[in-house]
Design a protein around this motif. Structure first.
Motif, PDB file in Angstrom:
ATOM      1  N   SER A  10     -44.431 -64.489  12.108  1.00 14.36           N
ATOM      2  CA  SER A  10     -43.571 -64.315  10.942  1.00 14.36           C
ATOM      3  C   SER A  10     -42.150 -64.805  11.174  1.00 14.36           C
ATOM      4  CB  SER A  10     -43.549 -62.837  10.535  1.00 14.36           C
ATOM      5  OG  SER A  10     -43.176 -62.024  11.630  1.00 14.36           O
ATOM      6  N   HIS A 121     -51.654 -68.285  -1.230  1.00 14.53           N
ATOM      7  CA  HIS A 121     -50.492 -67.600  -0.663  1.00 14.53           C
ATOM      8  C   HIS A 121     -49.401 -67.574  -1.725  1.00 14.53           C
ATOM      9  CE1 HIS A 121     -48.294 -65.936   2.636  1.00 14.53           C
ATOM     10  NE2 HIS A 121     -47.402 -66.903   2.705  1.00 14.53           N
ATOM     11  N   ASP A 143     -51.508 -68.363   6.574  1.00 18.14           N
ATOM     12  CA  ASP A 143     -50.817 -68.084   5.311  1.00 18.14           C
ATOM     13  C   ASP A 143     -51.739 -68.203   4.107  1.00 18.14           C
ATOM     14  OD1 ASP A 143     -47.564 -68.132   5.957  1.00 18.14           O
ATOM     15  OD2 ASP A 143     -48.791 -69.292   7.359  1.00 18.14           O
ATOM     16  N   GLU A 164     -55.511 -68.139  10.974  1.00 15.90           N
ATOM     17  CA  GLU A 164     -54.727 -66.924  10.777  1.00 15.90           C
ATOM     18  C   GLU A 164     -55.521 -65.675  11.139  1.00 15.90           C
ATOM     19  OE1 GLU A 164     -51.466 -65.559   7.957  1.00 15.90           O
ATOM     20  OE2 GLU A 164     -53.239 -65.628   6.682  1.00 15.90           O
ATOM     21  N   HIS A 191     -52.040 -62.363   3.444  1.00 16.36           N
ATOM     22  CA  HIS A 191     -52.441 -62.867   4.755  1.00 16.36           C
ATOM     23  C   HIS A 191     -53.814 -62.320   5.132  1.00 16.36           C
ATOM     24  CE1 HIS A 191     -48.580 -64.700   5.909  1.00 16.36           C
ATOM     25  NE2 HIS A 191     -48.014 -63.692   5.278  1.00 16.36           N
ATOM     26  N   HIS A 216     -50.286 -66.659  13.466  1.00 11.67           N
ATOM     27  CA  HIS A 216     -49.488 -65.912  12.501  1.00 11.67           C
ATOM     28  C   HIS A 216     -49.704 -64.403  12.629  1.00 11.67           C
ATOM     29  CE1 HIS A 216     -46.898 -65.512   9.048  1.00 11.67           C
ATOM     30  NE2 HIS A 216     -46.858 -66.828   8.875  1.00 11.67           N
TER      31      HIS A 216
END
Length: 262
Positions: A10, A121, A143, A164, A191, A216
């Motif tokens: 992030s 997203h 994302d 992710e 997410h 992520h």
């Protein structure tokens, strides 16, 4: 092809991919100085970069863009709506550096076949990319609130994924975030959780797949060991060997992964 996940999380995201013809970055979510310092850790620098691909306008993906574009004459690719959103953030890129790459397009760049695809997203028009050369393929997908069949069809058959694995659902629900933030993360434009990531992975892993980088990760709602354990457990339940076959790899918000020859 060679690759390194320079940073993922992030606080900043960037991935390095190299061929004999040149090198590219996907996103520049670190400052210009930090991006160069991180590249130096793998024996590279911003002077080696021949193209930049932007996924969307959130700051953890474009933090270094304004300064990097000013200091280095690097072509930069993004879709039309993302360019508009970037410019509304007072990041103005010279027209000779600015190139449009809209979703579901394919381009030949530096000997790479690059394909873009939309994700779900809360950005203006987010998209990610696959990179192919010869019979090798790298797919990057973070994302996104979910992984659709269309996304799966595009990224399938990859040798390497950056995938992710943002949060553990229980950690998120019990954590300190306000309820509206939790709802956003858990939504279809938020997410992907560890478990949802693993269930998507099992549908796209093939005999080609050698590595999956978990990307992520939330600083507050996940830890590397938990993400890896959760993903491995689900994949193993579906007879996907993560011990002697596919390697599940960590990423970090500040430390690049070692360069991997795809």
């Amino acid at each position: 092809m060679k690759m390194s996940v320079l940073a993922s999380g992030s606080t900043g995201n960037s991935t390095f991919i190299e061929t004999e013809e040149g090198s590219v970055l996907v996103d520049v979510g670190l400052s210009c100085k930090k991006t160069d310092e991180t590249l130096n850790q793998i024996g590279k620098s911003l002077h080696d970069i021949n193209a930049i691909f932007i996924t969307h306008e959130h700051v953890d993906h474009i933090k270094g863009l304004k300064v990097i574009a000013k200091k280095y004459d690097i072509p930069i690719y993004a879709n039309e709506k993302t360019w508009d959103a970037i410019e509304r953030k007072d990041i103005i890129i010279n027209s000779d550096q600015k190139f449009h790459f809209n979703a579901l397009e394919e381009k030949e760049i530096l000997g790479l076949n690059v394909q873009s695809f939309n994700v779900s997203h809360d950005a203006i028009d987010p998209q990610f990319y696959t990179f192919s050369k010869g019979n090798k393929k790298i797919s990057l997908i973070t994302d996104t609130g979910y992984v659709s069949d269309t996304m799966k069809g595009i990224i399938k058959e990859s040798d390497v994924f950056l995938f992710e694995s943002n949060h553990d659902v229980d950690m998120l629900r019990m954590g300190r975030y306000p309820w509206n933030t939790k709802q956003r993360i858990l939504s279809d434009v938020g997410h992907v959780s560890n478990e949802d990531a693993a269930h998507a992975m099992k549908d796209v892993i093939t005999s080609n797949t050698k590595r999956i980088y978990l990307g992520h990760l939330s600083l507050d709602n996940n830890i590397k060991e938990l993400a890896r354990m959760s993903v491995e457990q689900i994949l193993n339940q579906h007879d996907i060997d993560t011990h002697n076959g596919i390697m599940i790899c960590d990423t970090d918000k500040a430390v690049p992964t070692e360069i991997y020859q795809v």
